[in-house]
Design a protein around this motif. Structure first.
Motif, PDB file in Angstrom:
ATOM      1  N   CYS A 155       4.605  16.518  -4.101  1.00 57.27           N
ATOM      2  CA  CYS A 155       4.185  16.697  -2.930  1.00 57.27           C
ATOM      3  C   CYS A 155       3.963  18.022  -2.993  1.00 57.27           C
ATOM      4  O   CYS A 155       4.470  18.619  -3.670  1.00 57.27           O
ATOM      5  N   GLY A 156       2.771  18.591  -2.477  1.00 58.94           N
ATOM      6  CA  GLY A 156       2.026  19.595  -2.617  1.00 58.94           C
ATOM      7  C   GLY A 156       1.887  20.455  -4.357  1.00 58.94           C
ATOM      8  O   GLY A 156       1.791  19.586  -5.275  1.00 58.94           O
ATOM      9  N   GLY A 157       2.053  21.475  -4.112  1.00 59.66           N
ATOM     10  CA  GLY A 157       1.326  22.405  -5.566  1.00 59.66           C
ATOM     11  C   GLY A 157       2.386  22.403  -7.065  1.00 59.66           C
ATOM     12  O   GLY A 157       3.576  22.424  -6.399  1.00 59.66           O
ATOM     13  N   ASP A 158       1.999  22.949  -7.586  1.00 56.18           N
ATOM     14  CA  ASP A 158       3.467  23.005  -9.215  1.00 56.18           C
ATOM     15  C   ASP A 158       4.667  22.074  -9.396  1.00 56.18           C
ATOM     16  O   ASP A 158       5.445  22.605  -8.750  1.00 56.18           O
ATOM     17  N   GLY A 159       4.123  21.016  -9.203  1.00 51.49           N
ATOM     18  CA  GLY A 159       5.018  20.047  -9.167  1.00 51.49           C
ATOM     19  C   GLY A 159       6.277  19.818  -8.303  1.00 51.49           C
ATOM     20  O   GLY A 159       6.963  19.728  -7.946  1.00 51.49           O
ATOM     21  N   GLY A 160       6.294  20.138  -6.598  1.00 48.24           N
ATOM     22  CA  GLY A 160       6.240  19.967  -5.610  1.00 48.24           C
ATOM     23  C   GLY A 160       6.897  21.316  -5.597  1.00 48.24           C
ATOM     24  O   GLY A 160       7.964  21.167  -4.494  1.00 48.24           O
ATOM     25  N   THR A 178       0.776  -0.575   0.217  1.00 53.45           N
ATOM     26  CA  THR A 178       0.064  -0.034   0.305  1.00 53.45           C
ATOM     27  C   THR A 178       0.500   1.233  -0.163  1.00 53.45           C
ATOM     28  O   THR A 178       1.279   1.521   1.319  1.00 53.45           O
ATOM     29  N   PRO A 179       0.298   2.722  -1.119  1.00 54.40           N
ATOM     30  CA  PRO A 179       2.345   2.922  -1.128  1.00 54.40           C
ATOM     31  C   PRO A 179       1.377   4.532  -0.085  1.00 54.40           C
ATOM     32  O   PRO A 179       0.384   4.370   0.232  1.00 54.40           O
ATOM     33  N   THR A 180       2.039   4.705   0.350  1.00 56.35           N
ATOM     34  CA  THR A 180       2.509   5.895   1.220  1.00 56.35           C
ATOM     35  C   THR A 180       1.627   7.566   0.636  1.00 56.35           C
ATOM     36  O   THR A 180       1.685   6.804  -0.128  1.00 56.35           O
ATOM     37  N   THR A 181       1.756   8.250   1.416  1.00 50.06           N
ATOM     38  CA  THR A 181       1.086   9.707   1.289  1.00 50.06           C
ATOM     39  C   THR A 181       2.330  10.996   1.560  1.00 50.06           C
ATOM     40  O   THR A 181       2.812  10.501   2.733  1.00 50.06           O
ATOM     41  N   CYS A 182       1.710  11.872   0.305  1.00 45.61           N
ATOM     42  CA  CYS A 182       2.811  12.837   1.167  1.00 45.61           C
ATOM     43  C   CYS A 182       2.494  13.237   2.484  1.00 45.61           C
ATOM     44  O   CYS A 182       2.958  13.724   3.876  1.00 45.61           O
ATOM     45  N   ALA A 183       0.387  13.467   2.818  1.00 48.11           N
ATOM     46  CA  ALA A 183      -0.452  13.583   4.683  1.00 48.11           C
ATOM     47  C   ALA A 183       0.472  13.041   5.100  1.00 48.11           C
ATOM     48  O   ALA A 183       0.702  13.231   6.382  1.00 48.11           O
ATOM     49  N   ALA A 184       0.580  11.167   4.746  1.00 50.82           N
ATOM     50  CA  ALA A 184       1.149  10.159   5.510  1.00 50.82           C
ATOM     51  C   ALA A 184       2.936  10.546   6.484  1.00 50.82           C
ATOM     52  O   ALA A 184       3.407  10.444   7.295  1.00 50.82           O
ATOM     53  N   GLN A 185       3.096  11.293   5.343  1.00 52.74           N
ATOM     54  CA  GLN A 185       4.701  11.600   5.695  1.00 52.74           C
ATOM     55  C   GLN A 185       5.077  13.068   6.174  1.00 52.74           C
ATOM     56  O   GLN A 185       6.069  13.653   6.459  1.00 52.74           O
ATOM     57  N   ASN A 186       3.768  14.250   5.731  1.00 52.94           N
ATOM     58  CA  ASN A 186       4.167  15.850   6.756  1.00 52.94           C
ATOM     59  C   ASN A 186       5.115  15.794   5.447  1.00 52.94           C
ATOM     60  O   ASN A 186       6.088  16.788   5.713  1.00 52.94           O
ATOM     61  N   ALA A 187       5.005  15.733   4.434  1.00 55.68           N
ATOM     62  CA  ALA A 187       5.721  16.005   3.317  1.00 55.68           C
ATOM     63  C   ALA A 187       4.943  17.331   1.999  1.00 55.68           C
ATOM     64  O   ALA A 187       3.649  16.819   2.190  1.00 55.68           O
ATOM     65  N   ASN A 188       5.125  18.714   2.188  1.00 54.90           N
ATOM     66  CA  ASN A 188       4.164  19.079   1.323  1.00 54.90           C
ATOM     67  C   ASN A 188       5.535  19.689   0.221  1.00 54.90           C
ATOM     68  O   ASN A 188       4.563  20.859  -0.318  1.00 54.90           O
TER      69      ASN A 188
END
Length: 285
Positions: free
Chosen positions: A101-106, A77-87
């Motif tokens: 993660c985040g908008g505009d290509g990270g 099950t892939p992790t998510t940006c939210a789970a890794q507290n990454a934006n």
């Protein structure tokens, strides 16, 4: 997936019936037509994949298990940006892929930068980065940095560029007469002023009179007056050869006079001096 389960169960029932099971229904007997309690193996070696009592507990009439027939399921099950507290930035998804993660290509918005923790944050600027070397500056993140002071006579901004030291490159050290040996008069001190008087000339020379600025020259060379020592055996005053006279170099015994014999500066003239006789000049008799 349920379609595959239904087909397999149907084939299992037909196979059980065709193999001469005691119970022609193939669903309840304990012999060759019976499915085992574990839902996996009948007495004839028929293998069914499913949970306990596979023929009884499925979601549909045939009881096939959905999970038992999953196609392409890796179990990750892939992790998510939210789970890794990454934006911001790109992170691994834990299953061999990546996540932006985040908008505009990270990429972080505005002046924010993506840190090593994949969180957008403000990175304070430095004096070097700003290209300045004096005064207080904004660090771009709501704080201030002190970029130092200037050495006098330079001032902050004196270079013509804000927050950069400038003005005179370095303090000027005035020169003195010691830097101009053998000179006369005033000399430039190299800092926009003049030295003290570095000397005077003996007349008739003047400072610069010989054509060299700051050097005595012009007119005849200085004259060294003669003295009586230069006129031995003389009398009276003598010319000092510099337009003047020596003191009296001696006197004459009368009746001679200085120059009376016809030679200037020599005693002469009149009868020769008389030398008195003594008794020794008159023998007895």
């Amino acid at each position: 997936m349920r379609l595959f389960g239904n087909i397999s169960l149907t084939l299992a029932i037909v196979t059980a019936i065709g193999c001469g099971g005691t119970n022609t229904g193939g669903l309840a007997g304990d012999d060759s037509g019976t499915l085992g309690d574990d839902g996996g193996t009948g007495s004839d070696g028929l293998v069914l994949e499913g949970g306990d009592d596979a023929a009884q507990d499925g979601d549909d009439a045939n009881g096939a298990s959905d999970s038992a027939w999953s196609i392409g399921d890796t179990g990750c099950t892939p992790t998510t940006c939210a789970a890794q507290n990454a934006n911001c930035g790109t992170i691994p998804d834990g299953c061999g892929g990546t996540l932006s993660c985040g908008g505009d290509g990270g990429v972080c918005p505005g002046i924010l930068s993506c840190g090593a923790d994949h969180r957008c944050a403000c990175v304070p600027k430095t004096c070097t980065g700003l290209g300045v070397n004096c005064g207080q500056q904004s660090d771009g993140c709501g704080g201030l940095i002190d970029c130092g002071t200037c050495t006098a006579p330079e001032t902050c901004g004196g270079s013509g560029k804000a927050s950069v030291c400038g003005g005179l490159a370095k303090p000027c050290t005035p020169k003195t007469c010691a830097d101009f040996p053998g000179t006369c008069g005033l000399q430039s001190d190299g800092c926009g002023g003049l030295t003290a008087n570095c000397g005077s000339c003996t007349a008739p020379q003047t400072c610069g009179g010989g054509g060299t600025p700051g050097v005595c020259g012009g007119g005849p060379a200085p004259c060294t007056p003669k003295t009586c020592a230069d006129f031995p055996g003389t009398c009276g005053v003598q010319s000092d050869a510099c337009g003047g006279l020596t003191p009296s170099c001696g006197s004459c015994t009368a009746p001679q006079t200085c120059g009376g014999g016809g030679v200037a500066g020599k005693c002469g003239g009149g009868p020769a001096p008389c030398t008195p006789k003594t008794c020794g000049a008159f023998p007895a008799g």
